[in-house]
Every structure is written in C-alpha cells, then in structure tokens.
Design an enzyme around this catalytic site. Structure first.
Site, PDB file in Angstrom:
ATOM      1  N   ASP A 148     -33.906  47.285  -5.219  1.00 44.96           N
ATOM      2  CA  ASP A 148     -33.811  48.724  -5.489  1.00 44.96           C
ATOM      3  C   ASP A 148     -33.580  49.491  -4.197  1.00 44.96           C
ATOM      4  O   ASP A 148     -32.757  50.405  -4.136  1.00 44.96           O
ATOM      5  CB  ASP A 148     -35.123  49.241  -6.108  1.00 44.96           C
ATOM      6  CG  ASP A 148     -35.373  48.653  -7.476  1.00 44.96           C
ATOM      7  OD1 ASP A 148     -34.410  48.159  -8.090  1.00 44.96           O
ATOM      8  OD2 ASP A 148     -36.534  48.689  -7.925  1.00 44.96           O
TER       9      ASP A 148
ATOM     10  N   PHE B  76       0.835  -1.210   0.000  1.00 46.73           N
ATOM     11  CA  PHE B  76       0.000   0.000   0.000  1.00 46.73           C
ATOM     12  C   PHE B  76       0.869   1.258   0.000  1.00 46.73           C
ATOM     13  O   PHE B  76       0.702   2.160  -0.811  1.00 46.73           O
ATOM     14  CB  PHE B  76      -0.915  -0.040   1.224  1.00 46.73           C
ATOM     15  CG  PHE B  76      -1.761   1.178   1.375  1.00 46.73           C
ATOM     16  CD1 PHE B  76      -2.827   1.408   0.510  1.00 46.73           C
ATOM     17  CD2 PHE B  76      -1.506   2.100   2.377  1.00 46.73           C
ATOM     18  CE1 PHE B  76      -3.609   2.530   0.649  1.00 46.73           C
ATOM     19  CE2 PHE B  76      -2.296   3.224   2.516  1.00 46.73           C
ATOM     20  CZ  PHE B  76      -3.340   3.432   1.656  1.00 46.73           C
TER      21      PHE B  76
ATOM     22  N   GLN C  69       2.697   6.705  -6.635  1.00 49.43           N
ATOM     23  CA  GLN C  69       1.696   7.628  -7.138  1.00 49.43           C
ATOM     24  C   GLN C  69       2.194   9.061  -7.012  1.00 49.43           C
ATOM     25  O   GLN C  69       2.059   9.869  -7.906  1.00 49.43           O
ATOM     26  CB  GLN C  69       0.441   7.474  -6.295  1.00 49.43           C
ATOM     27  CG  GLN C  69      -0.736   8.211  -6.837  1.00 49.43           C
ATOM     28  CD  GLN C  69      -1.717   7.228  -7.432  1.00 49.43           C
ATOM     29  OE1 GLN C  69      -1.366   6.097  -7.695  1.00 49.43           O
ATOM     30  NE2 GLN C  69      -2.925   7.640  -7.641  1.00 49.43           N
TER      31      GLN C  69
ATOM     32  N   HIS D  41     -43.929  48.759 -12.345  1.00 49.87           N
ATOM     33  CA  HIS D  41     -42.667  48.974 -11.626  1.00 49.87           C
ATOM     34  C   HIS D  41     -41.586  49.510 -12.576  1.00 49.87           C
ATOM     35  O   HIS D  41     -40.983  50.549 -12.328  1.00 49.87           O
ATOM     36  CB  HIS D  41     -42.226  47.642 -10.993  1.00 49.87           C
ATOM     37  CG  HIS D  41     -40.921  47.695 -10.271  1.00 49.87           C
ATOM     38  ND1 HIS D  41     -40.818  47.611  -8.906  1.00 49.87           N
ATOM     39  CD2 HIS D  41     -39.641  47.822 -10.727  1.00 49.87           C
ATOM     40  CE1 HIS D  41     -39.548  47.691  -8.550  1.00 49.87           C
ATOM     41  NE2 HIS D  41     -38.804  47.814  -9.648  1.00 49.87           N
ATOM     42  N   GLU D  42     -41.394  48.823 -13.679  1.00 51.01           N
ATOM     43  CA  GLU D  42     -40.355  49.259 -14.628  1.00 51.01           C
ATOM     44  C   GLU D  42     -40.727  50.603 -15.253  1.00 51.01           C
ATOM     45  O   GLU D  42     -39.861  51.453 -15.470  1.00 51.01           O
ATOM     46  CB  GLU D  42     -40.125  48.212 -15.724  1.00 51.01           C
ATOM     47  CG  GLU D  42     -39.578  46.870 -15.229  1.00 51.01           C
ATOM     48  CD  GLU D  42     -38.328  46.987 -14.372  1.00 51.01           C
ATOM     49  OE1 GLU D  42     -37.531  47.919 -14.602  1.00 51.01           O
ATOM     50  OE2 GLU D  42     -38.153  46.165 -13.457  1.00 51.01           O
TER      51      GLU D  42
HETATM   52 ZN    ZN Z   1     -36.772  48.051  -9.787  1.00 50.63          ZN
END
Ligand code: ZN
Ligand code: ADP
Ligand code: MG
Length: 641
Positions: A521, A144, A151, A445-446
């Site tokens: 926001d 082992f 390795q 909203h926008e």
């Molecule tokens: Zn907004």
C-alpha cells in the site's frame, strides 16, 4: 526459416522419405561394419587353432634343428616343423628374425640351415587393421556431421545453419482454419475503421493507384497489453485475404550479432515476393527504442536492426503492395525516426474496452461455451472495469474450468463472478491459514481501507471486502468507480492516497504497532504522490510542470528514468511528495479515530464471516451512522445476482 503452409500431406511425405533414406543408409553402414567384424573374427578364429609358442621356445627348436621353415609376415611368424606340425609365434617388429634368434643364442650354422621366408605384408585384412585406428574415428565424425545436416533439413529448425534467414511465420490466406477476421475482434471501433481502409487497398490496389493515392506503408498499433493488437493485425490480413508475415521484435535480436539486419532484409524480400501482403512486427519496442542513448551491451545490434527496418521502409514503393504493421504497448520509447512521415506514420490506438465492448468481447469468447440460463454477461461486463480483452478471455476460460471441475455441463453466472476475482487477484489461497492474531490484524487493516473509502466523498465506494488471501494479498478491499472515467482529478487522487494509507493507520491505532502487511500500500501511495508532483502538475509549489516524461533510457539493458532536473528541484519534489503523504496520513487518522466504532464493527464482522459483500457492508455502515454512497449502492444492488 520460413514455414510456408504447404498442403499438409506433401510435407509429411517429404519428411518421411528423407527419413527413410536416412535410416536406410545408416543401416547399410552398420551392416558393412558387422560384415567386416565377422570376417575378422573368423580369420582370427582359424589362426587361434594353431598353437602359439614363445620366441625363446622357437629359438630352442631352431637350435635343436626341428624346424623346416619359418614364414615371416611382419611380426607374425608361421613355423613349419620337420614333423609337419605348424605353430606360430611373434617377434618384435623392429629387429629382424635372424638377429632376434642369434640374440637368443642360436648358433649361426643352425640359422643358416633353417629356411626363412620373408613375405611382404599385404592383404585387405592387414591394411584394414593398419588404418582402422585412423579410419574409424573419421567415419564416426563423418556420420555425425551427416546426421546433423539431415536433422537440420528435416526439422527446418537448427539455427546455426539458418541464422541469416527471417524467422517470420507466415499465415496463408487459404488456411481457413486459422483465419481471423474483424468479426473475431469486438470493440475497438475506430481502429477497425482505420484498418478497413488498408483492407480495401490490399484487396483492390488498382483503384487507389490509378487515382494517384499514396497508401501508408507503415501502421503502428498501440495500446495496453491484452487490448488485441496482435489479434487485430491478424484480422486485417484475414479480412484482406493476403499472406501475413508475423515476427516478434525480440526475435530480431536473438542469438547472433548482425543477424537482425539480415533477417529484416529477408523478411521484406519474402513479403514482396508474396505481395500483396502484410508484414507484422509485434512488440516493436524491442528493436525500435530511441537510438544512441544506450550504455552497455546489445544496443549496436538493435540499432542495426532498426536502421535496416528504416532502410527497407524507405526502399519500397507504395505500388509494391506490402503493408508493414507493428504493435507496441510502449509508444513513448520508440525512436522518432520510426514514426516519421513515410514510415510508421499511421497510428492506430486501441483503448481498453468500455462496458459495452466488454460485453461484446465476453460474447465472442462464450460462443463455444455452453452457458447456463442464469448467465448475464452484461452484469459481468459492469463488474470488470479496467479489464483488457485478454483478461476477459481468461475470465471466460476460468469460468469454464470451474464448471468442469465441479462436473457441470454449463457455465453458470456464479462461475463467472468467482472468476472475476481470480483473474484480478490470483486464486484464493484458502490453505493459507492465518493465525488468530494475523486474522485480526488483516481484518482491521481491510476495515481501515473500506472505512476511508466509504467516508471520503471523493473515493470510490467499496463493493467487497475479504480477508481470504489471494495471490500475494493477505486480504483485499475492492472498490468500484460509480461511473467509468478516463480522467482523474487531484481531489480523487488525494482521497485515494488516504484510502491506501487506511490499512496502515488502522493497524497503528488499534495495535499500536505496524506490520509488513501495508508495505505494498505504501509503495503504491508513494508512487502515486510522486506522479502527481512530477507528471500531472498537481503540486502547488512546483506548478504545472511535467518534469518527468514517460520514457526512459537504457543502461545495461534496464530502463532508468530520465532525470533532467537539478538537485534543488529534486529536493523540492521529495518535499512535496512527503507533504501529500503526510496530509493523507492525517486524514486517515482523523477518519479512523472519529469512526472507531464502525471500524470495530466491520473488523469483527470480517473475522466472523471473512467476506463482506456490498449490501452487508452497507448495513454495518448504517448501523454506525455512516451514510452509504447512495448512487453506487443503488447500482450495485441492481447488479447483484
Ligand atoms: Zn492494504
Ligand atoms: P496484445 O497483442 O494487444 O497484447 P492480443 O491481441 O495478444 O493482445 O490479445 C490476447 C487475446 O485476448 C486475444 O487472443 C483474444 O482472445 C483476446 N482479445 C483481446 N482483445 C480482444 C477483442 N477486442 N475482441 C476479442 N478478443 C480479444
Ligand atoms: Mg501482442
């Protein structure tokens, strides 16, 4: 572990031979085991042919005088009968055979008449059997460990065995495939100018040393993320054609305590050996933060690493021809000791690209992409203020992906335009269907944001509104500054605050209710108002003081803001922030109530078509007696494709 770029074949060969060696020895071990097992089972088979009897049967036979001879080997008994047959049996190891037999009631005279031959236990098989319970686990453990050590050597990776060594990646100047030069970096003219001096020195150190010039040891590149710091450092090495040792600050502080410092030592040792060369410590803020103010774990390690960097920087002479470069996007948190003369005393600042530079960066990244005739990179550059080099790179890439997905061989202008928003806001989420009510709320909203941006003289004009959700945003309103600017005024900030609140106010007025939509926001607006008061001296009551710096201290690994002012001032700050927000709220209210008809018109149109471009939007404004922002309109109209 350093990966030096050896000729490719060599490396492969070496790896292969070690693997075949390894595979070979494993095979022999397995073979030996197989042989041993085979021998055992053979001998066992032979013995199996002989009939085995129990000890009581044996005792009977002895008592009746049928036995000629008993051979004792350990616990095994080989019995020879008078009639020449052979049988075998077993006794307990602890007691002798005669004892056992007499216990079974065999008369003493019969025992004496039987020949008992005691053989000492010996033979390879016997011993192997005896020790195999110990030997086999040991063998497995050995195999082992040996496997693991193989390795480690093979892959050059296993950290537990190499943790002291530097993990720098070295780029060899002869590796022309990966070589980056100043040609690959667009814009950042001043930075390139500074670095040309370094390139000159690395190429021709004698010229400088002869005249007694002291060349800086340390250069620190600062600039926003994605402005090309890493790229420029690599390009410097590429131009100078010197080895380039690249290591990230966070790699110093990995895994084991005490390793950072020894990695630094290793790194400098290697670089000196390869000189002239460049060491590049990327993201140096990971180790270079101000020392001694941290609370909580992990800081000692950082400090030791930082100290070691300082020791190394002081320790080598200019004639060693090693230049140390570092990059960070947080120069404000760096320890002042790092920036002292003789250490990282040259600062090269990389700005976000302006319009012309953006066009050049786009050109560089379009070199390997076939562009359609209609592509106009200038337009794309104009539409992408605030984009970093990395953003532009990903814009070009997104454009190519779009074209490929639609089975086209060339990238068109429309692909690039769509990519701008994708890079800015994340992909469109057409599948994210809004209910009728949600759509209405988002539209108002926008429209609220857009209306305020159009009415307030100091706000940036709108160039697109959409209620198609993207990334986290339910909808979005894009504003484009009329001209690029580096400075922002208080008046502009005040207008911005009102625009941010526009969405919230519109929802409130129209639906007489508030949703969770505007929460982002509100966060942005509050943070902006706070900065105005505490950083930019834009509050009348507090006056021109910057009570909050840009740094922060580290407590339990997290940065918290320095708060070095009294409770009284703190209360005043809160008051001033509230005042700014209240004023913005009032402005937004007035505008929206006054232009409610326009708001309705914009929202209705949005519900119908979902996305409004500047021209359509301006038409709506004119219909509602709002004058569109002239200058911007002209410019954007010219840009339209
Ligand atoms: Zn907004
Ligand atoms: P930073 O280290 O400043 O965060 P990078 O150097 O990693 O940024 O830049 C990321 C990528 O963005 C680069 O690999 C390159 O493709 C692109 N890029 C950034 N700035 C420029 C530039 N000025 N010219 C060309 N490409 C750039
Ligand atoms: Mg970087």
């Amino acid at each position: 572990m350093v990966k030096i770029f050896m000729p490719k074949l060599n490396k492969k060969e070496k790896k292969q031979s070690s693997w075949s060696q390894f595979g070979g020895s494993i095979l022999t071990t397995i073979l030996i085991f197989l042989v041993i097992i085979a021998i055992f089972s053979l001998t066992a088979d032979e013995k199996n042919k002989i009939e085995e009897i129990s000890i009581s049967e044996l005792a009977q036979s002895v008592a009746s005088g049928e036995i000629k001879k008993i051979e004792v080997a350990g616990e095994k008994l080989n019995i020879e009968f008078l009639n020449e047959t052979e049988k075998k049996s077993k006794k307990e190891t602890e007691s002798s055979l005669s004892e056992t037999l007499s216990n079974y009631g065999v008369p003493v005279e019969m025992l004496n008449a039987t020949e008992i031959d005691i053989k000492s236990e010996s033979g390879f098989g016997f011993w192997l059997l005896r020790i195999s319970p110990i030997l086999i686990p040991i063998l497995f453990i050995l195999i082992f460990f040996w496997f693991i050590s193989k390795q480690v050597k093979g892959s050059g990776g296993m950290q537990a065995f190499t943790f002291g060594q530097s993990k720098a990646r070295m780029t060899d100047p002869s590796d022309t495939n990966n070589r980056v030069t100043f040609k690959d970096v667009a814009g950042v003219k001043e930075a390139k100018e500074e670095l040309k001096e370094i390139v000159d020195f690395l190429r021709n150190p004698k010229k400088f040393l002869d005249i007694g010039a002291r060349i800086p040891k340390g250069i620190i590149l600062t600039g926003a993320p994605g402005t090309g710091k890493t790229l420029l450092a690599r390009a410097t090495a590429g131009e100078a054609k010197v080895p380039f040792f690249h290591l990230s600050g966070s790699e110093f502080v990995e895994m084991f305590v005490g390793v950072g410092a020894s990695r630094v030592r290793d790194l400098f040792k290697m670089a000196k050996k390869a000189s002239p060369s460049i060491i590049f410590v990327d993201e140096i803020d990971a180790v270079g933060r101000v020392r001694g103010i941290g609370v909580g774990g992990g800081n000692d390690e950082r400090e030791q690493t930082l100290n070691q960097i300082l020791v190394e920087l002081d320790g080598f002479e200019p004639n060693e021809k090693v230049i140390v470069m570092a990059a960070t996007n947080r120069p404000d948190v760096l320890d002042p000791a790092l920036l002292r003369t003789g250490r990282f005393d040259r600062r090269v600042i990389l700005d976000l690209p302006d319009r012309g530079d953006r066009e050049k960066i786009l050109e560089i990244h379009s070199l390997k992409k076939p562009l359609a005739e209609d592509v106009n990179l200038k337009v794309i550059a104009e539409r992408t203020p605030g984009f970093s080099g990395a953003d532009l790179f990903s814009l070009m890439n997104e454009g190519a992906i779009l074209a490929a997905r639609e089975e086209r061989k060339k990238v068109s202008q429309f692909d690039l335009i769509r990519s701008i928003e994708k890079v800015m806001l994340g992909p469109e989420r057409k599948s994210h269907l809004l209910s009728k009510k949600e759509k209405e709320i988002t539209a108002y909203h926008e429209a609220g944001h857009a209306l305020l941006a159009s009415v307030l003289p100091n706000a940036d004009p709108v160039h697109k509104i959409s209620i198609v959700s993207r990334g986290h945003a339910g909808g979005y309103t894009l504003k484009l500054p009329i001209e690029e600017r580096k400075l922002q005024s208080k008046k502009e900030f005040i207008a911005d605050l009102a625009v941010y609140l526009g969405g919230y106010v519109a929802e409130k007025i129209i639906f007489n209710d508030v949703t969770t939509g505007p929460s982002n926001d509100l966060q942005i607006a509050t943070a902006l108002a706070r900065d105005m008061v505490t950083k930019y001296g834009m509050s009348d009551k507090l006056g021109p003081v910057a009570i909050e710096g840009f740094g922060g201290r580290i407590i339990f690994g997290q940065g918290i803001e320095n708060k070095e002012y009294s409770e009284k001032v703190s209360a005043l700050v809160d008051e001033e922030v509230k005042k700014l927000i209240d004023e913005a709220f009032k402005t937004a209210n007035e505008v929206i109530i006054k232009h409610k008809k326009a708001l309705d018109a914009i929202a209705k149109e949005l519900i119908k078509v979902e996305t409004l471009e500047q021209a359509e939007f301006d038409k709506l404004l004119i219909l509602n007696n709002i004058k569109p922002k002239k200058e911007a309109t002209k410019k954007i109209n010219k840009l339209r494709v």
